[in-house]
Design a protein around this motif. Structure first.
Motif, PDB file in Angstrom:
ATOM      1  N   UNK A  97       0.839  -1.210   0.000  1.00  0.00           N
ATOM      2  CA  UNK A  97       0.000   0.000   0.000  1.00  0.00           C
ATOM      3  C   UNK A  97       0.871   1.257   0.000  1.00  0.00           C
ATOM      4  N   UNK A  98       1.918   1.268   0.799  1.00  0.00           N
ATOM      5  CA  UNK A  98       2.810   2.422   0.830  1.00  0.00           C
ATOM      6  C   UNK A  98       3.449   2.652  -0.530  1.00  0.00           C
ATOM      7  N   UNK A  99       3.921   1.588  -1.161  1.00  0.00           N
ATOM      8  CA  UNK A  99       4.588   1.739  -2.446  1.00  0.00           C
ATOM      9  C   UNK A  99       3.634   2.115  -3.566  1.00  0.00           C
ATOM     10  N   UNK A 100       2.387   1.717  -3.460  1.00  0.00           N
ATOM     11  CA  UNK A 100       1.411   2.078  -4.490  1.00  0.00           C
ATOM     12  C   UNK A 100       1.015   3.539  -4.353  1.00  0.00           C
ATOM     13  N   UNK A 106      12.008   3.868  -3.230  1.00  0.00           N
ATOM     14  CA  UNK A 106      13.453   3.694  -3.317  1.00  0.00           C
ATOM     15  C   UNK A 106      13.767   2.206  -3.215  1.00  0.00           C
ATOM     16  N   UNK A 107      14.743   1.763  -3.980  1.00  0.00           N
ATOM     17  CA  UNK A 107      15.080   0.346  -4.026  1.00  0.00           C
ATOM     18  C   UNK A 107      15.514  -0.187  -2.665  1.00  0.00           C
ATOM     19  N   UNK A 108      16.169   0.629  -1.869  1.00  0.00           N
ATOM     20  CA  UNK A 108      16.637   0.129  -0.566  1.00  0.00           C
ATOM     21  C   UNK A 108      15.478  -0.218   0.353  1.00  0.00           C
ATOM     22  N   UNK A 109      14.288   0.372   0.109  1.00  0.00           N
ATOM     23  CA  UNK A 109      13.123   0.017   0.908  1.00  0.00           C
ATOM     24  C   UNK A 109      12.510  -1.304   0.457  1.00  0.00           C
TER      25      UNK A 109
END
Length: 143
Positions: A97-100, A106-109
């Motif tokens: 949900x956060x990424x959408x 960021x890739x590190x997440x």
């Protein structure tokens, strides 16, 4: 490149060459497919683990033989793994949900979710296949 920058840095040509972008693209190209396969595997494991009727039965207990006419005791859900699987699913859902909804991801997440997906998919596949194997063995022994 701007002619002032070309003169300032002493470049012979105004065209900028970048090697790291192609190397990064080559290294990171399989990651979307890896995420897709791990997400599908995780959903499959959760679906089989939580929705299969065999997993809803109580765990087999040598001191509790099945009653005559009833199905034999089949392997049930492991309570610790079930709790961890629920926590991992909640974390992965919140992360999705956060990424959408957040624009820059960021890739590190994405490293921790990738590790969690891999670990719980592999362990879940083990539990699902091992439990199915035990269930088949117990059904064959009771025939």
């Amino acid at each position: 490149m701007d002619p002032v920058a070309q003169q300032w840095f002493g470049y012979h040509n105004a065209r900028v060459k970048l090697q790291s972008a192609t190397v990064q693209a080559t290294i990171l190209a399989p990651f979307p497919w890896a995420y897709l396969m791990l997400n599908l595997g995780f959903l499959l494991v959760c679906g089989i683990y939580f929705c299969s009727p065999l997993r809803a039965l109580p765990a087999s207990d040598p001191g509790n033989p099945p009653a005559p006419g009833n199905a034999p005791n089949l392997p049930g859900r492991h309570p610790t793994f079930t709790a961890f699987l629920k926590v991992a699913a909640a974390y992965l859902f919140a992360n999705a949900c956060f990424n959408i909804f957040a624009s820059p991801s960021v890739f590190r997440y994405q490293v921790l979710p990738l590790i969690l997906l891999f670990i719980f998919t592999i362990i879940g596949l083990f539990y699902v296949t091992y439990s199915a194997h035990l269930a088949n063995d117990k059904l064959r022994c009771n025939e």
